[in-house]
Motif scaffolding. Structure first.
Motif, mmCIF file in Angstrom:
data_model
loop_
_atom_site.group_PDB
_atom_site.id
_atom_site.type_symbol
_atom_site.label_atom_id
_atom_site.label_comp_id
_atom_site.label_asym_id
_atom_site.label_seq_id
_atom_site.Cartn_x
_atom_site.Cartn_y
_atom_site.Cartn_z
ATOM 1 N N LEU A 64 -16.552 -13.630 3.219
ATOM 2 C CA LEU A 64 -16.374 -13.943 4.635
ATOM 3 C C LEU A 64 -17.697 -13.798 5.365
ATOM 4 N N GLN A 65 -18.016 -14.809 6.172
ATOM 5 C CA GLN A 65 -19.197 -14.745 7.032
ATOM 6 C C GLN A 65 -18.743 -14.839 8.477
ATOM 7 N N ASP A 66 -19.026 -13.793 9.234
ATOM 8 C CA ASP A 66 -18.678 -13.736 10.654
ATOM 9 C C ASP A 66 -19.977 -13.632 11.430
ATOM 10 N N GLY A 67 -20.520 -14.779 11.821
ATOM 11 C CA GLY A 67 -21.827 -14.783 12.455
ATOM 12 C C GLY A 67 -22.885 -14.317 11.477
ATOM 13 N N ASP A 68 -23.600 -13.251 11.826
ATOM 14 C CA ASP A 68 -24.633 -12.734 10.938
ATOM 15 C C ASP A 68 -24.109 -11.617 10.036
ATOM 16 N N PHE A 69 -22.799 -11.395 10.049
ATOM 17 C CA PHE A 69 -22.182 -10.352 9.223
ATOM 18 C C PHE A 69 -21.493 -10.996 8.033
ATOM 19 N N ILE A 70 -21.751 -10.479 6.831
ATOM 20 C CA ILE A 70 -21.150 -11.015 5.602
ATOM 21 C C ILE A 70 -20.483 -9.878 4.843
ATOM 22 N N VAL A 71 -19.266 -10.116 4.392
ATOM 23 C CA VAL A 71 -18.567 -9.133 3.572
ATOM 24 C C VAL A 71 -17.858 -9.856 2.436
ATOM 25 N N SER A 72 -17.941 -9.276 1.234
ATOM 26 C CA SER A 72 -17.270 -9.844 0.072
ATOM 27 C C SER A 72 -16.231 -8.862 -0.437
ATOM 28 N N GLU A 73 -15.481 -9.289 -1.483
ATOM 29 C CA GLU A 73 -14.382 -8.518 -2.074
ATOM 30 C C GLU A 73 -13.180 -8.623 -1.138
ATOM 31 N N SER A 74 -12.109 -9.210 -1.671
ATOM 32 C CA SER A 74 -10.979 -9.605 -0.826
ATOM 33 C C SER A 74 -10.373 -8.455 -0.032
ATOM 34 N N HIS A 75 -10.290 -7.273 -0.639
ATOM 35 C CA HIS A 75 -9.653 -6.159 0.064
ATOM 36 C C HIS A 75 -10.493 -5.697 1.250
ATOM 37 N N ALA A 76 -11.805 -5.657 1.063
ATOM 38 C CA ALA A 76 -12.691 -5.299 2.172
ATOM 39 C C ALA A 76 -12.622 -6.348 3.274
ATOM 40 N N ILE A 77 -12.560 -7.614 2.887
ATOM 41 C CA ILE A 77 -12.437 -8.699 3.864
ATOM 42 C C ILE A 77 -11.160 -8.535 4.678
ATOM 43 N N MET A 78 -10.061 -8.248 3.991
ATOM 44 C CA MET A 78 -8.765 -8.146 4.673
ATOM 45 C C MET A 78 -8.732 -6.961 5.626
ATOM 46 N N GLN A 79 -9.320 -5.863 5.226
ATOM 47 C CA GLN A 79 -9.372 -4.695 6.123
ATOM 48 C C GLN A 79 -10.198 -5.012 7.361
ATOM 49 N N TYR A 80 -11.291 -5.718 7.171
ATOM 50 C CA TYR A 80 -12.119 -6.118 8.309
ATOM 51 C C TYR A 80 -11.351 -7.053 9.239
ATOM 52 N N LEU A 81 -10.669 -8.041 8.662
ATOM 53 C CA LEU A 81 -9.950 -9.011 9.478
ATOM 54 C C LEU A 81 -8.830 -8.362 10.276
ATOM 55 N N CYS A 82 -8.210 -7.329 9.718
ATOM 56 C CA CYS A 82 -7.143 -6.654 10.456
ATOM 57 C C CYS A 82 -7.687 -6.024 11.732
ATOM 58 N N GLY A 83 -8.950 -5.637 11.720
ATOM 59 C CA GLY A 83 -9.564 -5.111 12.934
ATOM 60 C C GLY A 83 -9.727 -6.161 14.007
ATOM 61 N N LEU A 84 -9.675 -7.437 13.606
ATOM 62 C CA LEU A 84 -9.774 -8.536 14.573
ATOM 63 C C LEU A 84 -8.399 -9.020 15.018
ATOM 64 N N GLY A 85 -7.346 -8.469 14.380
ATOM 65 C CA GLY A 85 -6.005 -9.026 14.556
ATOM 66 C C GLY A 85 -5.101 -8.300 15.512
ATOM 67 N N GLY A 86 -5.644 -7.385 16.310
ATOM 68 C CA GLY A 86 -4.831 -6.712 17.320
ATOM 69 C C GLY A 86 -3.669 -5.939 16.721
ATOM 70 N N GLU A 87 -2.515 -5.987 17.409
ATOM 71 C CA GLU A 87 -1.343 -5.227 16.977
ATOM 72 C C GLU A 87 -0.823 -5.709 15.622
ATOM 73 N N ARG A 88 -0.871 -7.006 15.395
ATOM 74 C CA ARG A 88 -0.427 -7.514 14.087
ATOM 75 C C ARG A 88 -1.312 -6.980 12.973
ATOM 76 N N GLY A 89 -2.597 -6.930 13.202
ATOM 77 C CA GLY A 89 -3.498 -6.379 12.209
ATOM 78 C C GLY A 89 -3.231 -4.913 11.953
ATOM 79 N N ALA A 90 -2.949 -4.157 13.016
ATOM 80 C CA ALA A 90 -2.677 -2.727 12.873
ATOM 81 C C ALA A 90 -1.394 -2.482 12.090
ATOM 82 N N ARG A 91 -0.420 -3.352 12.235
ATOM 83 C CA ARG A 91 0.829 -3.189 11.482
ATOM 84 C C ARG A 91 0.609 -3.495 9.998
ATOM 85 N N LEU A 92 -0.217 -4.473 9.719
ATOM 86 C CA LEU A 92 -0.503 -4.834 8.330
ATOM 87 C C LEU A 92 -1.416 -3.825 7.638
ATOM 88 N N TYR A 93 -2.213 -3.121 8.433
ATOM 89 C CA TYR A 93 -3.123 -2.108 7.897
ATOM 90 C C TYR A 93 -2.885 -0.816 8.677
#
Length: 227
Positions: A64-93
């Motif tokens: 995943l590339q988010d602007g100048d930030f890059i993260v690999s490994e699916s689990h790390a990506i998913m944890q990062y994305l949950c931080g962008l997902g508001g309440e739905r992200g918090a429920r999933l993580y």
């Protein structure tokens, strides 16, 4: 407007037939994230080129590339994305310590053990013409099914609702099922859980076609290797 500001915010390097890529894409669907997709040609080893390794030194997908930030490994990506997902992200993580510990337990098992059983068959088949899974491979898959069954003490991996652990492990179980079919009599909780996951819209839209493609690719190679 500068050229940089015109770039897509979330760029996902993925492969349609990759279980970890499917997990990330399912999460994106749930969180209504707008990905710009790029698909390196894995069979041509584009993910191992010096150019790609500047993005991900491991030479793996997804990335995943988010602007100048890059993260690999699916689990790390998913944890990062949950931080962008508001309440739905918090429920999933979930933030509760014990729930998160169980979630991490499941995801580490997926990354370190179960997905490696898939790679140990899929990569030699697709890249080196392996003729099929060995008895040792099948035994390893059975052991993984046993662990998954044991983890499913509740309807989902971490309790009574969907979390990242379910998204990740369900894609890997779907891939192992291509190699060695899950016995619903031996593993009834896993079979029931997979049946419920397969009814979800995000699973039908993303993981079902992805695993159909993986199955087609593997079976084509196995048939070719038989004759």
């Amino acid at each position: 407007m500068t050229k940089a500001s015109q770039l897509p915010r979330l760029v996902l390097y993925h492969a349609e037939a990759s279980p970890p890529s499917c997990a990330v894409r399912m999460l994106g669907h749930i969180l209504d994230l707008d990905f710009h997709y790029k698909q390196p040609k894995l069979l041509l080893l584009e993910h191992k080129t010096p150019q790609f390794k500047k993005i991900n030194p491991m030479g793996t997908i997804p990335v995943l590339q988010d602007g100048d930030f890059i993260v690999s490994e699916s689990h790390a990506i998913m944890q990062y994305l949950c931080g962008l997902g508001g309440e739905r992200g918090a429920r999933l993580y979930p933030r509760e310590e014990r729930a998160r510990a169980i979630l991490h337990q499941c995801m580490y098992f997926d990354a370190a053990v179960m997905f490696n059983t898939v790679k140990s068959v899929a990569l030699p088949t697709l890249l080196h013409g392996m003729k099929g899974a060995t008895e040792k491979h099948l035994q390893s898959i059975e052991e993984c099914y046993s662990v998954t069954e044991a983890y499913l003490r509740q309807p989902y991996m971490v309790g009574d609702h969907l979390t990242l652990a379910d998204l990740s492990l369900s894609t890997t179980v779907a891939a192992t099922n291509i190699i060695h079919e899950l016995n619903s009599n031996r593993f009834p909780r896993t079979a029931d859980w997979m049946n419920r996951m397969s009814q979800e819209d995000f699973y039908k839209k993303i993981t079902k076609p992805g695993m159909d493609l993986l199955k087609k690719m593997l079976y084509k190679r196995w048939e070719r290797n038989v004759f």
